[in-house]
Enzyme design. Structure first.
Site, PDB file in Angstrom:
ATOM      1  N   ARG A 138      57.117 -19.656  16.489  1.00 29.64           N
ATOM      2  CA  ARG A 138      58.407 -20.357  16.578  1.00 29.64           C
ATOM      3  C   ARG A 138      59.182 -20.228  15.270  1.00 29.64           C
ATOM      4  O   ARG A 138      60.397 -20.052  15.269  1.00 29.64           O
ATOM      5  CB  ARG A 138      58.176 -21.846  16.910  1.00 29.64           C
ATOM      6  N   ARG A 153      70.614 -20.619  19.709  1.00 26.09           N
ATOM      7  CA  ARG A 153      69.525 -20.092  18.876  1.00 26.09           C
ATOM      8  C   ARG A 153      69.658 -18.607  18.627  1.00 26.09           C
ATOM      9  O   ARG A 153      68.802 -18.031  17.948  1.00 26.09           O
ATOM     10  CB  ARG A 153      68.200 -20.319  19.599  1.00 26.09           C
ATOM     11  N   ARG A 158      52.899 -34.732  15.858  1.00 26.21           N
ATOM     12  CA  ARG A 158      53.928 -35.282  16.749  1.00 26.21           C
ATOM     13  C   ARG A 158      53.369 -35.676  18.110  1.00 26.21           C
ATOM     14  O   ARG A 158      52.519 -35.006  18.679  1.00 26.21           O
ATOM     15  CB  ARG A 158      55.032 -34.247  16.968  1.00 26.21           C
ATOM     16  N   ARG A 202      51.432 -34.747  23.972  1.00 23.95           N
ATOM     17  CA  ARG A 202      51.543 -33.745  22.902  1.00 23.95           C
ATOM     18  C   ARG A 202      52.044 -32.462  23.562  1.00 23.95           C
ATOM     19  O   ARG A 202      51.619 -32.127  24.667  1.00 23.95           O
ATOM     20  CB  ARG A 202      50.185 -33.476  22.250  1.00 23.95           C
ATOM     21  N   LYS A 258      65.561 -32.445  14.676  1.00 22.73           N
ATOM     22  CA  LYS A 258      66.767 -32.371  15.527  1.00 22.73           C
ATOM     23  C   LYS A 258      66.718 -33.434  16.625  1.00 22.73           C
ATOM     24  O   LYS A 258      67.669 -34.168  16.846  1.00 22.73           O
ATOM     25  CB  LYS A 258      66.882 -30.965  16.167  1.00 22.73           C
TER      26      LYS A 258
HETATM   27  P1  AP5 Z   1      61.513 -33.688  15.985  1.00 25.77           P
HETATM   28  O1  AP5 Z   1      62.702 -34.579  15.862  1.00 25.77           O
HETATM   29  O2  AP5 Z   1      60.762 -33.680  17.262  1.00 25.77           O
HETATM   30  O3  AP5 Z   1      61.880 -32.192  15.511  1.00 25.77           O
HETATM   31  P2  AP5 Z   1      62.723 -31.055  16.248  1.00 25.77           P
HETATM   32  O4  AP5 Z   1      63.594 -30.424  15.206  1.00 25.77           O
HETATM   33  O5  AP5 Z   1      63.373 -31.588  17.469  1.00 25.77           O
HETATM   34  O6  AP5 Z   1      61.555 -30.044  16.560  1.00 25.77           O
HETATM   35  P3  AP5 Z   1      61.187 -29.235  17.892  1.00 25.77           P
HETATM   36  O7  AP5 Z   1      59.752 -28.854  17.772  1.00 25.77           O
HETATM   37  O8  AP5 Z   1      61.635 -29.995  19.101  1.00 25.77           O
HETATM   38  O9  AP5 Z   1      62.083 -27.983  17.698  1.00 25.77           O
HETATM   39  P4  AP5 Z   1      61.954 -26.650  18.431  1.00 25.77           P
HETATM   40  O10 AP5 Z   1      63.255 -26.079  18.069  1.00 25.77           O
HETATM   41  O11 AP5 Z   1      60.774 -25.830  18.064  1.00 25.77           O
HETATM   42  O12 AP5 Z   1      61.658 -27.071  19.954  1.00 25.77           O
HETATM   43  P5  AP5 Z   1      62.550 -27.052  21.251  1.00 25.77           P
HETATM   44  O13 AP5 Z   1      62.066 -28.128  22.116  1.00 25.77           O
HETATM   45  O14 AP5 Z   1      63.987 -26.998  20.911  1.00 25.77           O
HETATM   46  O15 AP5 Z   1      60.536 -34.084  14.783  1.00 25.77           O
HETATM   47  C1  AP5 Z   1      59.271 -33.441  14.614  1.00 25.77           C
HETATM   48  C2  AP5 Z   1      58.243 -34.448  14.072  1.00 25.77           C
HETATM   49  O16 AP5 Z   1      58.638 -34.843  12.757  1.00 25.77           O
HETATM   50  C3  AP5 Z   1      58.154 -35.754  14.883  1.00 25.77           C
HETATM   51  O17 AP5 Z   1      56.836 -36.188  14.905  1.00 25.77           O
HETATM   52  C4  AP5 Z   1      59.053 -36.730  14.100  1.00 25.77           C
HETATM   53  O18 AP5 Z   1      58.635 -38.079  14.265  1.00 25.77           O
HETATM   54  C5  AP5 Z   1      58.851 -36.258  12.671  1.00 25.77           C
HETATM   55  N1  AP5 Z   1      60.064 -36.445  11.838  1.00 25.77           N
HETATM   56  C6  AP5 Z   1      61.349 -36.198  12.205  1.00 25.77           C
HETATM   57  N2  AP5 Z   1      62.193 -36.457  11.184  1.00 25.77           N
HETATM   58  C7  AP5 Z   1      61.405 -36.861  10.134  1.00 25.77           C
HETATM   59  C8  AP5 Z   1      61.687 -37.266   8.780  1.00 25.77           C
HETATM   60  N3  AP5 Z   1      62.942 -37.294   8.291  1.00 25.77           N
HETATM   61  N4  AP5 Z   1      60.639 -37.602   7.995  1.00 25.77           N
HETATM   62  C9  AP5 Z   1      59.369 -37.570   8.473  1.00 25.77           C
HETATM   63  N5  AP5 Z   1      59.030 -37.204   9.743  1.00 25.77           N
HETATM   64  C10 AP5 Z   1      60.044 -36.844  10.554  1.00 25.77           C
HETATM   65  O19 AP5 Z   1      62.156 -25.642  21.881  1.00 25.77           O
HETATM   66  C11 AP5 Z   1      60.877 -25.397  22.411  1.00 25.77           C
HETATM   67  C12 AP5 Z   1      60.807 -23.997  23.010  1.00 25.77           C
HETATM   68  O20 AP5 Z   1      61.742 -23.899  24.105  1.00 25.77           O
HETATM   69  C13 AP5 Z   1      61.204 -22.854  22.073  1.00 25.77           C
HETATM   70  O21 AP5 Z   1      60.125 -22.434  21.281  1.00 25.77           O
HETATM   71  C14 AP5 Z   1      61.649 -21.787  23.075  1.00 25.77           C
HETATM   72  O22 AP5 Z   1      60.533 -21.164  23.697  1.00 25.77           O
HETATM   73  C15 AP5 Z   1      62.374 -22.608  24.129  1.00 25.77           C
HETATM   74  N6  AP5 Z   1      63.797 -22.800  23.836  1.00 25.77           N
HETATM   75  C16 AP5 Z   1      64.434 -23.991  23.620  1.00 25.77           C
HETATM   76  N7  AP5 Z   1      65.740 -23.806  23.386  1.00 25.77           N
HETATM   77  C17 AP5 Z   1      65.945 -22.461  23.466  1.00 25.77           C
HETATM   78  C18 AP5 Z   1      67.108 -21.659  23.276  1.00 25.77           C
HETATM   79  N8  AP5 Z   1      68.307 -22.194  22.975  1.00 25.77           N
HETATM   80  N9  AP5 Z   1      66.964 -20.298  23.410  1.00 25.77           N
HETATM   81  C19 AP5 Z   1      65.771 -19.753  23.732  1.00 25.77           C
HETATM   82  N10 AP5 Z   1      64.631 -20.477  23.891  1.00 25.77           N
HETATM   83  C20 AP5 Z   1      64.719 -21.817  23.759  1.00 25.77           C
HETATM   84 MG    MG Z   2      63.205 -31.196  19.538  1.00 23.91          MG
END
Ligand code: AP5
Ligand code: MG
Length: 217
Positions: free
Chosen positions: A172, A88, A127, A160, A13
């Site tokens: 997660r 979410r 990552r 990280r 994402k």
């Molecule tokens: P990346 O693009 O970073 O993936 P992502 O989908 O953004 O993954 P996240 O880990 O950020 O998602 P998340 O939903 O768990 O975390 P968030 O920060 O929202 O890509 C991942 C890796 O893959 C990278 O190394 C990239 O280079 C590689 N990659 C990407 N595309 C690729 C491809 N096509 N091929 C190969 N490699 C690829 O949330 C974190 C925490 O915050 C949650 O757990 C929760 O506690 C809280 N939180 C956030 N939002 C909310 C909400 N709305 N409600 C409640 N709690 C929330």
């Molecule tokens: Mg993200």
């Protein structure tokens, strides 16, 4: 256009949101990034959510809806909003619908990024992110350059995430399947859902997203 990027942790994402910001002048609203910024700056809210995030559970709807409301009220619209990691839960989805109506805006498209769970573990544990500009790297598919300078901003501040370990990732993923995946049906029923293969290369995913957006224009 206002769009949602929907998918499990590691689906890509953030990676695709950054491309859309560059290419379409859209504004990325990532609740994960906002919560991490609150932790880093040491606000009361940041302290409150730290343990929940490290565990991999969702923080409360009130907090994240409040964060999104603040951003929408500051109106940086540009080429439209990309909601990354929000909504979410069904309550968050309803709240977003109401916020957009209040602003006279529409939700144009929800992109579901489909991936398989095995690939996610590899992606997440490999990552790192530029602490200055947020550029996302991956030890296998997009390594940090040999000169250890970010390709986007030149900083050498790679980080990280505390929740990028196998235990937190399991929690997660569970949160995604229990609380977030019902949104796939919710947006399908509204006619807003487009699904793309998130396992393809980063460029091919970007092409699929561009074509999904063209269909929604
Ligand atoms: P990346 O693009 O970073 O993936 P992502 O989908 O953004 O993954 P996240 O880990 O950020 O998602 P998340 O939903 O768990 O975390 P968030 O920060 O929202 O890509 C991942 C890796 O893959 C990278 O190394 C990239 O280079 C590689 N990659 C990407 N595309 C690729 C491809 N096509 N091929 C190969 N490699 C690829 O949330 C974190 C925490 O915050 C949650 O757990 C929760 O506690 C809280 N939180 C956030 N939002 C909310 C909400 N709305 N409600 C409640 N709690 C929330
Ligand atoms: Mg993200």
């Amino acid at each position: 256009m206002n769009i949602i990027l929907l998918g499990p942790p590691g689906a890509g994402k953030g990676t695709q949101a950054r491309k859309l910001v560059d290419e379409r002048n859209m504004v990325q609203l990532s609740t994960g990034d906002m919560l991490r910024a609150a932790r880093t700056s040491g606000t009361e809210m940041g302290k409150m959510v730290a343990a929940v995030m490290d565990r991999g559970d969702l923080v409360t709807d009130d907090i994240v809806i409040g964060l999104i409301r603040e951003q929408l009220e500051s109106d940086q619209g540009g080429g439209g909003y990309i909601f990354d990691g929000f909504p979410r839960t069904l309550a968050q989805a309803d709240a977003l619908g109401r916020l957009l109506v209040d602003m006279g805006e529409n939700l144009d498209c929800v992109i579901e990024m489909q991936v398989d769970d095995d690939a996610l573990v590899d992606r997440i544990t490999a990552r790192s992110t530029c602490g200055d500009c947020g550029e996302v790297y991956n030890d296998n598919t997009k390594p940090i350059p040999a000169d250890e300078k970010c390709t986007n901003c030149g900083a050498s501040n790679f980080q990280r995430r505390a929740d990028d370990n196998e235990d937190s990732l399991r929690t997660r993923l569970m949160a995604y399947y229990k609380q977030t995946s019902p949104l796939v049906g919710y947006y399908y029923a509204k006619g807003d859902l487009r699904s793309v293969d998130g396992l393809a290369s980063m460029d091919d995913v970007a092409t699929s997203i561009a074509s999904a957006l063209r269909q929604s224009e």
